[in-house]
Design a protein around this motif. Structure first.
Motif, PDB file in Angstrom:
ATOM      1  N   ALA A  74       0.822  -1.211   0.000  1.00  0.00           N
ATOM      2  CA  ALA A  74       0.000   0.000   0.000  1.00  0.00           C
ATOM      3  C   ALA A  74       0.856   1.260   0.000  1.00  0.00           C
ATOM      4  O   ALA A  74       0.419   2.312  -0.511  1.00  0.00           O
ATOM      5  N   ALA A  75       2.067   1.159   0.554  1.00  0.00           N
ATOM      6  CA  ALA A  75       2.967   2.313   0.611  1.00  0.00           C
ATOM      7  C   ALA A  75       3.768   2.498  -0.670  1.00  0.00           C
ATOM      8  O   ALA A  75       4.599   3.397  -0.763  1.00  0.00           O
ATOM      9  N   GLY A  76       3.548   1.635  -1.659  1.00  0.00           N
ATOM     10  CA  GLY A  76       4.192   1.814  -2.955  1.00  0.00           C
ATOM     11  C   GLY A  76       5.488   1.078  -3.159  1.00  0.00           C
ATOM     12  O   GLY A  76       6.213   1.366  -4.124  1.00  0.00           O
ATOM     13  N   ALA A  77       5.803   0.092  -2.290  1.00  0.00           N
ATOM     14  CA  ALA A  77       7.023  -0.681  -2.479  1.00  0.00           C
ATOM     15  C   ALA A  77       6.939  -1.493  -3.761  1.00  0.00           C
ATOM     16  O   ALA A  77       5.869  -1.986  -4.132  1.00  0.00           O
ATOM     17  N   ASP A  78       8.083  -1.649  -4.429  1.00  0.00           N
ATOM     18  CA  ASP A  78       8.146  -2.455  -5.650  1.00  0.00           C
ATOM     19  C   ASP A  78       8.445  -3.920  -5.369  1.00  0.00           C
ATOM     20  O   ASP A  78       8.075  -4.795  -6.151  1.00  0.00           O
ATOM     21  N   PHE A  79       9.144  -4.179  -4.281  1.00  0.00           N
ATOM     22  CA  PHE A  79       9.424  -5.548  -3.846  1.00  0.00           C
ATOM     23  C   PHE A  79       9.734  -5.516  -2.361  1.00  0.00           C
ATOM     24  O   PHE A  79       9.924  -4.435  -1.781  1.00  0.00           O
ATOM     25  N   ILE A  80       9.766  -6.706  -1.745  1.00  0.00           N
ATOM     26  CA  ILE A  80       9.889  -6.781  -0.287  1.00  0.00           C
ATOM     27  C   ILE A  80      11.123  -7.577   0.117  1.00  0.00           C
ATOM     28  O   ILE A  80      11.404  -8.649  -0.420  1.00  0.00           O
ATOM     29  N   VAL A  81      11.822  -7.034   1.098  1.00  0.00           N
ATOM     30  CA  VAL A  81      12.968  -7.678   1.733  1.00  0.00           C
ATOM     31  C   VAL A  81      12.614  -7.885   3.205  1.00  0.00           C
ATOM     32  O   VAL A  81      12.218  -6.935   3.885  1.00  0.00           O
ATOM     33  N   ILE A  82      12.731  -9.115   3.688  1.00  0.00           N
ATOM     34  CA  ILE A  82      12.539  -9.396   5.118  1.00  0.00           C
ATOM     35  C   ILE A  82      13.911  -9.500   5.756  1.00  0.00           C
ATOM     36  O   ILE A  82      14.753 -10.282   5.313  1.00  0.00           O
ATOM     37  N   THR A  83      14.148  -8.713   6.791  1.00  0.00           N
ATOM     38  CA  THR A  83      15.479  -8.648   7.394  1.00  0.00           C
ATOM     39  C   THR A  83      15.681  -9.744   8.443  1.00  0.00           C
ATOM     40  O   THR A  83      16.304  -9.513   9.476  1.00  0.00           O
ATOM     41  N   CYS A  84      15.165 -10.915   8.163  1.00  0.00           N
ATOM     42  CA  CYS A  84      15.208 -12.040   9.095  1.00  0.00           C
ATOM     43  C   CYS A  84      15.096 -13.310   8.280  1.00  0.00           C
ATOM     44  O   CYS A  84      14.243 -13.405   7.393  1.00  0.00           O
ATOM     45  N   ASN A  85      15.940 -14.292   8.565  1.00  0.00           N
ATOM     46  CA  ASN A  85      15.921 -15.535   7.789  1.00  0.00           C
ATOM     47  C   ASN A  85      14.685 -16.392   8.058  1.00  0.00           C
ATOM     48  O   ASN A  85      13.991 -16.790   7.127  1.00  0.00           O
ATOM     49  N   ASP A  86      14.407 -16.692   9.329  1.00  0.00           N
ATOM     50  CA  ASP A  86      13.402 -17.722   9.601  1.00  0.00           C
ATOM     51  C   ASP A  86      12.004 -17.310   9.167  1.00  0.00           C
ATOM     52  O   ASP A  86      11.178 -18.159   8.834  1.00  0.00           O
ATOM     53  N   VAL A  87      11.726 -16.010   9.112  1.00  0.00           N
ATOM     54  CA  VAL A  87      10.405 -15.545   8.690  1.00  0.00           C
ATOM     55  C   VAL A  87      10.129 -15.898   7.232  1.00  0.00           C
ATOM     56  O   VAL A  87       8.974 -15.959   6.797  1.00  0.00           O
ATOM     57  N   HIS A  88      11.188 -16.200   6.478  1.00  0.00           N
ATOM     58  CA  HIS A  88      10.992 -16.555   5.066  1.00  0.00           C
ATOM     59  C   HIS A  88      10.211 -17.861   4.891  1.00  0.00           C
ATOM     60  O   HIS A  88       9.742 -18.142   3.781  1.00  0.00           O
ATOM     61  N   ARG A  89      10.035 -18.632   5.954  1.00  0.00           N
ATOM     62  CA  ARG A  89       9.209 -19.831   5.812  1.00  0.00           C
ATOM     63  C   ARG A  89       7.753 -19.484   5.519  1.00  0.00           C
ATOM     64  O   ARG A  89       6.992 -20.322   5.025  1.00  0.00           O
ATOM     65  N   PHE A  90       7.360 -18.223   5.791  1.00  0.00           N
ATOM     66  CA  PHE A  90       5.985 -17.792   5.533  1.00  0.00           C
ATOM     67  C   PHE A  90       5.798 -17.209   4.129  1.00  0.00           C
ATOM     68  O   PHE A  90       4.676 -16.904   3.734  1.00  0.00           O
ATOM     69  N   VAL A  91       6.876 -17.027   3.404  1.00  0.00           N
ATOM     70  CA  VAL A  91       6.783 -16.333   2.113  1.00  0.00           C
ATOM     71  C   VAL A  91       5.793 -16.986   1.150  1.00  0.00           C
ATOM     72  O   VAL A  91       4.982 -16.290   0.530  1.00  0.00           O
ATOM     73  N   PRO A  92       5.807 -18.322   0.971  1.00  0.00           N
ATOM     74  CA  PRO A  92       4.850 -18.897   0.020  1.00  0.00           C
ATOM     75  C   PRO A  92       3.396 -18.554   0.340  1.00  0.00           C
ATOM     76  O   PRO A  92       2.609 -18.257  -0.570  1.00  0.00           O
ATOM     77  N   ALA A  93       3.034 -18.579   1.617  1.00  0.00           N
ATOM     78  CA  ALA A  93       1.653 -18.271   2.000  1.00  0.00           C
ATOM     79  C   ALA A  93       1.337 -16.797   1.801  1.00  0.00           C
ATOM     80  O   ALA A  93       0.247 -16.436   1.331  1.00  0.00           O
ATOM     81  N   ILE A  94       2.284 -15.926   2.132  1.00  0.00           N
ATOM     82  CA  ILE A  94       2.029 -14.487   2.041  1.00  0.00           C
ATOM     83  C   ILE A  94       2.052 -14.012   0.602  1.00  0.00           C
ATOM     84  O   ILE A  94       1.293 -13.109   0.228  1.00  0.00           O
TER      85      ILE A  94
END
Length: 233
Positions: A74-94
């Motif tokens: 909503a804030a206009g980002a073109d892509f997303i970076v998560i600054t944490c490794n383990d949270v990437h396990r949620f990427v497919p669902a999100i």
């Protein structure tokens, strides 16, 4: 220049390093006093830990990260970076809930390892990272095998991250223990190590590692800047 959406706060320590390195790299590549276009959604780490550790509610933790991803879109980002490794396990669902892509930290790391011609990487991170399948599956797609530490080793790494690193405490004794652990993993067949917690490279730099080491923080920041500047590939 594309706008980087950054999900931070997990922890603030590594988030601050991301902000610093992304801007330093942007200035190096774009020249002058260039700085990155970043919109930051900083998660309350205590809420996340309460969901994941205290309640063991993965759905609630995923929903928290999904809300941040939606806010970045909503804030206009073109892509997303998560600054944490383990949270990437949620990427497919999100990813199914938003229209902008994630820059996946495991993909970036796997490409760097493959480019070095290495084939068996030890994974060091919090327990969720070491025990989830998102790193091994991504690595396997690049022809790389994952070596996971044994139970006592996992407990040490996980506890040191939660009790020290995310609280901005970096102790010489802990650094030396990591060096011994990495050397042991090398004896068991690892030819390199992924510092797969974004705080670990603040404790132990790749140059201090007994094996070739890959800072997931540094690699992720590099990839984010290249994408933002249109210089991927």
């Amino acid at each position: 220049m594309k706008k980087i959406g950054m999900i931070g706060g997990l922890s603030w320590v590594s988030t601050a390093e991301y902000y610093r390195r992304v801007n330093e790299m942007t200035a190096e590549l774009a020249g002058g006093v260039s700085s990155a276009r970043i919109v930051l959604e900083s998660v309350n780490r205590q809420d996340y830990v309460t969901a994941v550790i205290d309640r063991q509610d993965e759905a609630a933790a995923c929903a928290q990260i999904a809300q941040s991803a939606q806010a970045l879109q909503a804030a206009g980002a073109d892509f997303i970076v998560i600054t944490c490794n383990d949270v990437h396990r949620f990427v497919p669902a999100i990813q199914r809930q938003i229209d902008i892509p994630f820059l996946h930290i495991a993909e970036v790391t796997a490409k760097a390892i493959a480019e070095r011609g290495l084939g068996r990487v030890a994974i060091l991170g919090v327990r969720k990272t070491m025990e989830s399948d998102f790193y091994p599956s991504v690595l396997a797609g690049h022809g790389i095998a994952a070596l996971i530490p044994e139970e006592e080793e996992k407990r040490f790494v996980h506890d040191s991250i939660y009790d020290e690193l995310v609280q901005n405490r970096f102790l010489d004794g802990t650094r030396q223990a990591y060096q011994r652990l990495i050397a042991d993993l090398g004896d068991r067949g690892a030819d390199c190590v992924a510092l797969a917690c974004t705080e670990i490279p603040l404790l132990l730099t790749p140059e201090q590692s007994p094996l070739p080491a890959f800072s997931t923080t540094e690699l992720h920041c590099q990839a984010a800047v290249l994408r933002a500047l249109g210089q991927e590939g």
